[in-house]
Scaffold this motif. Structure first.
Motif, PDB file in Angstrom:
ATOM      1  N   UNK A   1      44.179  39.161  50.971  1.00 54.21           N
ATOM      2  CA  UNK A   1      43.348  40.265  50.469  1.00 54.21           C
ATOM      3  C   UNK A   1      41.858  40.009  50.648  1.00 54.21           C
ATOM      4  N   UNK A   2      41.389  38.798  50.309  1.00 52.26           N
ATOM      5  CA  UNK A   2      39.944  38.575  50.304  1.00 52.26           C
ATOM      6  C   UNK A   2      39.513  37.363  51.114  1.00 52.26           C
ATOM      7  N   UNK A   3      40.444  36.563  51.618  1.00 56.40           N
ATOM      8  CA  UNK A   3      40.087  35.408  52.420  1.00 56.40           C
ATOM      9  C   UNK A   3      39.927  35.765  53.881  1.00 56.40           C
ATOM     10  N   UNK A   4      39.684  34.747  54.692  1.00 53.98           N
ATOM     11  CA  UNK A   4      39.528  34.971  56.116  1.00 53.98           C
ATOM     12  C   UNK A   4      40.769  35.544  56.771  1.00 53.98           C
ATOM     13  N   UNK A   5      41.923  35.328  56.140  1.00 46.01           N
ATOM     14  CA  UNK A   5      43.191  35.838  56.673  1.00 46.01           C
ATOM     15  C   UNK A   5      43.167  37.358  56.817  1.00 46.01           C
ATOM     16  N   UNK A   6      42.380  38.043  56.000  1.00 48.51           N
ATOM     17  CA  UNK A   6      42.398  39.504  56.019  1.00 48.51           C
ATOM     18  C   UNK A   6      41.971  40.065  57.380  1.00 48.51           C
ATOM     19  N   UNK A   7      41.233  39.268  58.167  1.00 47.83           N
ATOM     20  CA  UNK A   7      40.793  39.737  59.474  1.00 47.83           C
ATOM     21  C   UNK A   7      41.915  39.682  60.502  1.00 47.83           C
ATOM     22  N   UNK A   8      42.978  38.950  60.198  1.00 51.28           N
ATOM     23  CA  UNK A   8      44.172  38.904  61.059  1.00 51.28           C
ATOM     24  C   UNK A   8      45.180  39.888  60.467  1.00 51.28           C
ATOM     25  N   UNK A   9      45.045  41.154  60.850  1.00 47.69           N
ATOM     26  CA  UNK A   9      45.784  42.220  60.173  1.00 47.69           C
ATOM     27  C   UNK A   9      47.297  42.051  60.215  1.00 47.69           C
ATOM     28  N   UNK A  10      47.917  41.720  61.360  1.00 42.22           N
ATOM     29  CA  UNK A  10      49.384  41.560  61.351  1.00 42.22           C
ATOM     30  C   UNK A  10      49.849  40.461  60.396  1.00 42.22           C
ATOM     31  N   UNK A  11      49.116  39.363  60.369  1.00 44.97           N
ATOM     32  CA  UNK A  11      49.487  38.257  59.489  1.00 44.97           C
ATOM     33  C   UNK A  11      49.287  38.643  58.028  1.00 44.97           C
ATOM     34  N   UNK A  12      48.137  39.247  57.706  1.00 44.66           N
ATOM     35  CA  UNK A  12      47.858  39.639  56.325  1.00 44.66           C
ATOM     36  C   UNK A  12      48.886  40.642  55.822  1.00 44.66           C
ATOM     37  N   UNK A  13      49.225  41.627  56.643  1.00 41.99           N
ATOM     38  CA  UNK A  13      50.216  42.628  56.234  1.00 41.99           C
ATOM     39  C   UNK A  13      51.584  41.993  55.996  1.00 41.99           C
ATOM     40  N   UNK A  14      51.932  41.027  56.834  1.00 41.92           N
ATOM     41  CA  UNK A  14      53.214  40.345  56.657  1.00 41.92           C
ATOM     42  C   UNK A  14      53.263  39.620  55.325  1.00 41.92           C
TER      43      UNK A  14
END
Length: 312
Positions: free
Chosen positions: A221-234
């Motif tokens: 939601x708020x970390x750097x992961x959010x910029x990797x949309x497929x991964x964040x959504x998963x």
């Protein structure tokens, strides 16, 4: 506390002239211990610190990292500054001072390639981290599908965290603005710079399954992961049981997988013996009779950690 002690001990033994630690939690007990360590600069990021730096504490930890990185870059007085997180450990095939001495003058950054921890079901015991196997980036889509099955579409190049690596920043470069992974210099960036062939960093992301499960949704939601949309959504679509299945599949260190990836040059298997390094660090503290060896290094670099309440 052991993780931050390991971070300091490892990077000092790699040759860091100075290690800068920024504690998002001013009461972190590791700050008390490390204030006495030679070559360590401890900053407690309390309200007065943020008021003096930017007027208020930024909400996102990535912005807090960016601000303390810029502050340190401008004021460290060293030749190079390496920004690397609490669960990341630099490796080099060459003495780091010699490697940096040989960097061509026109290069403002030097990048280390990331390798991600594969702890599998390895018992932790008394170890600080479990992992001794680390997977590199995978460019073969068929191999990514073979390894990760239904989770493959979420994993670009087979990476669960960043693919960009971490950078040494040469100090004194006009118009340089360092960031977490690369630098902006005027109208250009160093994002596309190749990795240095002798530099890698081990990323213990996912080494602790309980911590990984507990923070996965926050990072999405708020970390750097959010910029990797497929991964964040998963991640956000998975409940706790699903997150555990994901971790088990993606962080497996099945011997057959380790052997296959090693044969393909996509695996590092190494024990960096952090426990022994921490023991040596503790022996060097003021209450110990151990003496620090004099430095003969030419290129001095600093390693910077912004330690927060939530992992990056």
């Amino acid at each position: 506390m052991d993780e931050v002690l390991a971070y300091v001990a490892h990077h000092q033994e790699m040759g860091a002239e100075r290690v800068y630690l920024f504690f998002d939690d001013p009461t972190d007990p590791a700050a008390d211990v490390l204030e006495a360590a030679q070559g360590v600069v401890v900053t407690r990021c309390d309200e007065s610190f943020w008021n003096g730096l930017s007027g208020k504490r930024p909400f996102r930890h990535t912005e807090r990292q960016r601000q303390v990185l810029m502050k340190t870059y401008l004021g460290c007085g060293l030749d190079w500054l390496l920004h690397i997180d609490a669960d990341e450990f630099l490796l080099s095939d060459l003495p780091v001072d010699e490697l940096l001495d040989d960097v061509p003058a026109h290069l403002a950054t030097v990048k280390a390639q990331p390798f991600e921890a594969m702890p599998g079901d390895t018992p932790k015991g008394d170890r600080i981290y479990r992992s001794v196997h680390f997977r590199g980036q995978i460019t073969d889509p068929a191999l990514i599908q073979q390894l990760f099955g239904p989770f493959a579409p979420a994993l670009h190049r087979g990476m669960v965290s960043h693919r960009l690596g971490k950078s040494f920043f040469r100090t004194g470069v006009p118009d340089m603005v360092p960031s977490v992974h690369f630098a902006k210099i005027g109208d250009t960036t160093t994002e596309g710079q190749p990795f240095h062939p002798a530099l890698r960093h081990l990323h213990f992301h996912g080494d602790d399954v309980e911590h990984w499960v507990a923070t996965a949704h926050y990072k999405a939601k708020v970390g750097g992961v959010r910029f990797n949309e497929p991964y964040a959504k998963t991640l956000l679509a998975l409940d706790e049981a699903g997150l555990r299945r994901f971790h088990r599949r993606v962080h497996s260190c099945d011997p057959a997988v380790v052997a296959m990836l090693t044969e393909k040059g996509l695996m590092l298997s190494i024990d960096i013996d952090l426990e022994a390094k921490v023991a040596r660090l503790l022996q060097s503290l003021p209450n110990s009779s151990a003496k620090a060896a004099p430095t003969t290094r030419k290129s001095f670099f600093g390693a910077l950690l912004a330690r927060g309440r939530q992992a990056a």
